[in-house]
Design a protein around this motif. Structure first.
Motif, PDB file in Angstrom:
ATOM      1  N   VAL A  50       0.855  -1.195   0.000  1.00  0.00           N
ATOM      2  CA  VAL A  50       0.000   0.000   0.000  1.00  0.00           C
ATOM      3  C   VAL A  50       0.885   1.237   0.000  1.00  0.00           C
ATOM      4  O   VAL A  50       1.781   1.377   0.842  1.00  0.00           O
ATOM      5  CB  VAL A  50      -0.926   0.027   1.230  1.00  0.00           C
ATOM      6  N   LEU A  51       0.633   2.132  -0.941  1.00  0.00           N
ATOM      7  CA  LEU A  51       1.337   3.411  -1.003  1.00  0.00           C
ATOM      8  C   LEU A  51       0.364   4.527  -0.622  1.00  0.00           C
ATOM      9  O   LEU A  51      -0.578   4.814  -1.356  1.00  0.00           O
ATOM     10  CB  LEU A  51       1.900   3.650  -2.405  1.00  0.00           C
ATOM     11  N   VAL A  52       0.598   5.146   0.518  1.00  0.00           N
ATOM     12  CA  VAL A  52      -0.253   6.212   1.057  1.00  0.00           C
ATOM     13  C   VAL A  52       0.388   7.549   0.705  1.00  0.00           C
ATOM     14  O   VAL A  52       1.585   7.749   0.914  1.00  0.00           O
ATOM     15  CB  VAL A  52      -0.400   6.067   2.584  1.00  0.00           C
ATOM     16  N   VAL A  61      -2.693   7.336   8.491  1.00  0.00           N
ATOM     17  CA  VAL A  61      -3.127   6.062   7.905  1.00  0.00           C
ATOM     18  C   VAL A  61      -2.123   4.930   8.097  1.00  0.00           C
ATOM     19  O   VAL A  61      -2.523   3.803   8.442  1.00  0.00           O
ATOM     20  CB  VAL A  61      -3.483   6.242   6.414  1.00  0.00           C
ATOM     21  N   PRO A  62      -0.810   5.125   7.884  1.00  0.00           N
ATOM     22  CA  PRO A  62       0.085   3.964   8.012  1.00  0.00           C
ATOM     23  C   PRO A  62      -0.024   3.245   9.355  1.00  0.00           C
ATOM     24  O   PRO A  62      -0.116   2.011   9.389  1.00  0.00           O
ATOM     25  CB  PRO A  62       1.467   4.581   7.795  1.00  0.00           C
ATOM     26  N   LEU A 104       0.492  -6.384   5.813  1.00  0.00           N
ATOM     27  CA  LEU A 104       0.712  -5.542   4.636  1.00  0.00           C
ATOM     28  C   LEU A 104       2.076  -4.859   4.695  1.00  0.00           C
ATOM     29  O   LEU A 104       2.624  -4.599   5.767  1.00  0.00           O
ATOM     30  CB  LEU A 104      -0.380  -4.476   4.538  1.00  0.00           C
ATOM     31  N   ARG A 105       2.595  -4.541   3.514  1.00  0.00           N
ATOM     32  CA  ARG A 105       3.772  -3.672   3.415  1.00  0.00           C
ATOM     33  C   ARG A 105       3.259  -2.283   3.067  1.00  0.00           C
ATOM     34  O   ARG A 105       2.540  -2.100   2.082  1.00  0.00           O
ATOM     35  CB  ARG A 105       4.753  -4.180   2.369  1.00  0.00           C
ATOM     36  N   ILE A 106       3.651  -1.307   3.877  1.00  0.00           N
ATOM     37  CA  ILE A 106       3.044   0.022   3.801  1.00  0.00           C
ATOM     38  C   ILE A 106       4.126   1.072   3.531  1.00  0.00           C
ATOM     39  O   ILE A 106       5.157   1.103   4.206  1.00  0.00           O
ATOM     40  CB  ILE A 106       2.309   0.356   5.113  1.00  0.00           C
ATOM     41  N   GLY A 107       3.850   1.920   2.553  1.00  0.00           N
ATOM     42  CA  GLY A 107       4.709   3.062   2.281  1.00  0.00           C
ATOM     43  C   GLY A 107       3.920   4.353   2.403  1.00  0.00           C
ATOM     44  O   GLY A 107       2.705   4.386   2.223  1.00  0.00           O
ATOM     45  N   HIS A 108       4.611   5.430   2.728  1.00  0.00           N
ATOM     46  CA  HIS A 108       4.000   6.756   2.776  1.00  0.00           C
ATOM     47  C   HIS A 108       4.893   7.718   2.020  1.00  0.00           C
ATOM     48  O   HIS A 108       6.126   7.630   2.106  1.00  0.00           O
ATOM     49  CB  HIS A 108       3.822   7.241   4.217  1.00  0.00           C
ATOM     50  N   VAL A 137      -0.507  16.091  19.244  1.00  0.00           N
ATOM     51  CA  VAL A 137      -0.791  16.010  17.807  1.00  0.00           C
ATOM     52  C   VAL A 137       0.506  15.818  17.033  1.00  0.00           C
ATOM     53  O   VAL A 137       0.584  14.994  16.107  1.00  0.00           O
ATOM     54  CB  VAL A 137      -1.536  17.275  17.340  1.00  0.00           C
ATOM     55  N   ALA A 138       1.532  16.578  17.387  1.00  0.00           N
ATOM     56  CA  ALA A 138       2.818  16.462  16.706  1.00  0.00           C
ATOM     57  C   ALA A 138       3.342  15.033  16.777  1.00  0.00           C
ATOM     58  O   ALA A 138       3.823  14.479  15.784  1.00  0.00           O
ATOM     59  CB  ALA A 138       3.823  17.438  17.317  1.00  0.00           C
ATOM     60  N   ARG A 139       3.239  14.424  17.939  1.00  0.00           N
ATOM     61  CA  ARG A 139       3.728  13.050  18.110  1.00  0.00           C
ATOM     62  C   ARG A 139       2.828  12.056  17.360  1.00  0.00           C
ATOM     63  O   ARG A 139       3.321  11.078  16.785  1.00  0.00           O
ATOM     64  CB  ARG A 139       3.802  12.699  19.594  1.00  0.00           C
ATOM     65  N   GLN A 140       1.545  12.321  17.362  1.00  0.00           N
ATOM     66  CA  GLN A 140       0.619  11.414  16.683  1.00  0.00           C
ATOM     67  C   GLN A 140       0.891  11.387  15.176  1.00  0.00           C
ATOM     68  O   GLN A 140       0.835  10.334  14.544  1.00  0.00           O
ATOM     69  CB  GLN A 140      -0.821  11.840  16.961  1.00  0.00           C
ATOM     70  N   VAL A 141       1.167  12.548  14.589  1.00  0.00           N
ATOM     71  CA  VAL A 141       1.475  12.597  13.159  1.00  0.00           C
ATOM     72  C   VAL A 141       2.754  11.824  12.865  1.00  0.00           C
ATOM     73  O   VAL A 141       2.821  11.035  11.908  1.00  0.00           O
ATOM     74  CB  VAL A 141       1.591  14.059  12.687  1.00  0.00           C
ATOM     75  N   LEU A 142       3.792  12.029  13.676  1.00  0.00           N
ATOM     76  CA  LEU A 142       5.049  11.314  13.459  1.00  0.00           C
ATOM     77  C   LEU A 142       4.854   9.812  13.599  1.00  0.00           C
ATOM     78  O   LEU A 142       5.325   9.027  12.749  1.00  0.00           O
ATOM     79  CB  LEU A 142       6.113  11.798  14.456  1.00  0.00           C
ATOM     80  N   ARG A 143       4.170   9.398  14.636  1.00  0.00           N
ATOM     81  CA  ARG A 143       3.933   7.969  14.830  1.00  0.00           C
ATOM     82  C   ARG A 143       3.063   7.399  13.710  1.00  0.00           C
ATOM     83  O   ARG A 143       3.204   6.233  13.334  1.00  0.00           O
ATOM     84  CB  ARG A 143       3.282   7.721  16.195  1.00  0.00           C
ATOM     85  N   GLY A 144       2.139   8.231  13.211  1.00  0.00           N
ATOM     86  CA  GLY A 144       1.311   7.762  12.102  1.00  0.00           C
ATOM     87  C   GLY A 144       2.148   7.382  10.899  1.00  0.00           C
ATOM     88  O   GLY A 144       1.995   6.303  10.321  1.00  0.00           O
ATOM     89  N   ILE A 145       3.073   8.263  10.517  1.00  0.00           N
ATOM     90  CA  ILE A 145       3.914   7.980   9.356  1.00  0.00           C
ATOM     91  C   ILE A 145       4.898   6.858   9.657  1.00  0.00           C
ATOM     92  O   ILE A 145       5.194   6.016   8.781  1.00  0.00           O
ATOM     93  CB  ILE A 145       4.636   9.267   8.913  1.00  0.00           C
TER      94      ILE A 145
END
Length: 492
Positions: free
Chosen positions: A155-157, A165-166, A176-180, A199-207
């Motif tokens: 999956v390419l996000v 999403v990742p 799955l193999r996931i790319g962003h 929020v800043a940490r959540q975005v980083l952890r998301g990616i």
């Protein structure tokens, strides 16, 4: 990597806010589909049987109607050129909160350094509500991808709209193999910390939920890695430049390692050269030349996006006419500023300011048949290409830009070879800086002097530079850019 090779691999899914097709809804209920192009469309086509579903959001009434008629399934393949597309009809209030409230008014502003920090941002209850919408929007994509993906799929996000999403998808489908991929710049830690800490940490952890996260330049990848180290305490390891492959760094957090890669998106030279010489472009070129006469041209083509720095570009042109009056009557600034995000008041105000400044320059300097600024605000692709063809100088001075393809496109198309005045804060500066005239985007005087130097550059030097710029601009075509991401993800 050839088509035959990738077609035997697991299916590849794509997730992005905007999909490869959009719909208009007629009064009688008829839907008309319009297919888009670009690197992901051609790249997915090249995958053959390995091309999986493209998950996107419904953006307007036509899209919503098409998504409703499709139910929970995919769109009619007759509308999508055979591509499997699942269009999500996310509730309008959730979409608005995620897209306008967070993606375009918070994350975009942070990464492009657009906030006036004495006054903004203000993270109050309205922001908290919008952030909840952004979380819901990302969860809807993660749910859809989890439902669509075959076991072991890739999956390419794409982009800042889907930063969560990742990690959400990994929770749902660890197989799955996931790319962003981030198409924007990335703010350095001191500026990224403008976001609320959680929020800043959540975005980083998301990616970091991805196996591999990629960026347009090593500079942006480095900034992301620095944010991970600074805010999360992650361990960052450099992959030396020149090492085989396209990885720049690795980031290890909680026992998991995410590879950070770099793919510098290039221009589609073959398409642009062919499209720029179709009859509609020829007709618009003739009209522009009638307006400009035999004068030199400084060309810019942008959306009225705050980060594009159009107003300072106009002020630099005014400074050129003031400091170097020999150019009065001998040069025309052909400026195309196409309205963007007009549903946001700040963008409407900026668009109005662009027109006000351009009109002020014309009122101050125009004489006889010379209009110093030819400003167009109605989007017209053929006219843009016509302007590319006649450019003596290209002005691309964004405050900050992930890449900026206009900087790559104009040297490809200019008929006499153009000089490129380029902001050092554009991602394209990493590839084009040796042959462009780099400027500080905030420096009006410096940009005016660069314009003067560009206009006085000997023709042989200008053509030689433009040739090298064109070669660099097409080093990684959109199709190859997409396929390189797939190949790199499979190697992670």
């Amino acid at each position: 990597m050839g088509v035959a090779e990738v077609s035997e691999a697991p299916p590849v899914l794509v997730a992005s806010n905007r999909g490869p097709v959009s719909y208009t809804l007629a009064d009688d209920g008829t839907l008309t589909a319009r297919r888009g192009g670009g690197g992901m469309v051609s790249g997915l086509s090249a995958l053959g049987s390995a091309a999986g579903t493209w998950v996107c959001a419904a953006l307007g009434p036509g899209d919503r109607e098409a998504a409703a008629r499709a139910g929970t399934g995919t769109l009619e393949t007759a509308d999508t050129g055979g591509q499997s597309v699942r269009m999500l009809d996310i509730p309008p209030d959730i979409f608005d909160a995620a897209y306008n409230g967070i993606a375009n008014s918070v994350l975009w502003f942070v990464h492009h350094l657009l906030y006036q920090t004495p006054l903004e941002p203000v993270y109050d209850s309205a922001f908290e509500s919008q952030w909840a919408g952004y979380e819901s929007y990302n969860a809807a994509f993660a749910d859809a991808l989890a439902a669509e993906a075959a076991r072991g799929a890739e999956v390419l996000v794409q982009d800042y709209h889907l930063a969560l999403v990742p990690a959400l998808l990994r929770e749902r489908r660890p197989d799955l193999r996931i790319g962003h991929f981030s198409h924007t710049p990335w703010a350095p830690p001191d500026l990224y910390r403008v976001l609320p800490d959680a929020v800043a940490r959540q975005v980083l952890r998301g990616i970091l939920g991805a196996d591999r996260a990629a960026f347009l330049t090593r500079r942006w990848a480095r900034a992301f890695a620095d944010c991970c180290a600074d805010l999360l305490g992650a361990r960052v390891r450099d992959v030396p430049e020149g090492t085989a492959g396209t990885d720049a760094f690795t980031v290890t957090l909680d026992g998991r390692t995410t590879r950070l890669g770099v793919h510098g998106l290039g221009a589609d030279g073959d398409f642009l050269r062919e499209r720029a010489h179709r009859p509609d472009a020829d007709k618009r070129l003739a009209a522009l030349r009638a307006q400009v006469g035999d004068r030199r041209t400084i060309v810019r083509v942008d959306r009225t996006e705050l980060s594009k720095n159009i107003v300072r570009g106009l002020l630099a042109y005014r400074r050129l006419l003031t400091e170097h009056p020999q150019w009065q009557g001998r040069v025309v600034h052909v400026a195309f500023a196409y309205p963007s995000r007009q549903d946001l008041e700040i963008y409407r105000a900026y668009t109005a300011e662009v027109s006000r400044v351009a009109e002020g320059i014309n009122a101050e300097f125009a004489r006889g048949d010379w209009t110093p600024v030819v400003l167009h605000v109605k989007d017209d692709f053929a006219r843009s290409l016509a302007a590319y063809r006649m450019a003596d100088v290209a002005l691309v001075n964004p405050i900050r830009d992930g890449m900026n393809l206009v900087a790559k496109e104009i040297p490809l198309i200019s008929e006499q070879g153009c000089a490129l005045v380029l902001s050092r804060e554009a991602g394209a500066a990493a590839e084009l800086g040796d042959d462009a005239l780099l400027v500080n985007p905030y420096d009006i005087a410096g940009t005016a002097e660069a314009l003067h130097r560009a206009l006085t550059m000997p023709a042989d030097e200008r053509r030689a530079r433009a040739g090298r710029l064109a070669e660099a601009a097409t080093a990684l075509t959109p199709r190859d850019w997409f396929l390189a991401q797939v190949e790199a993800l499979r190697g992670s």
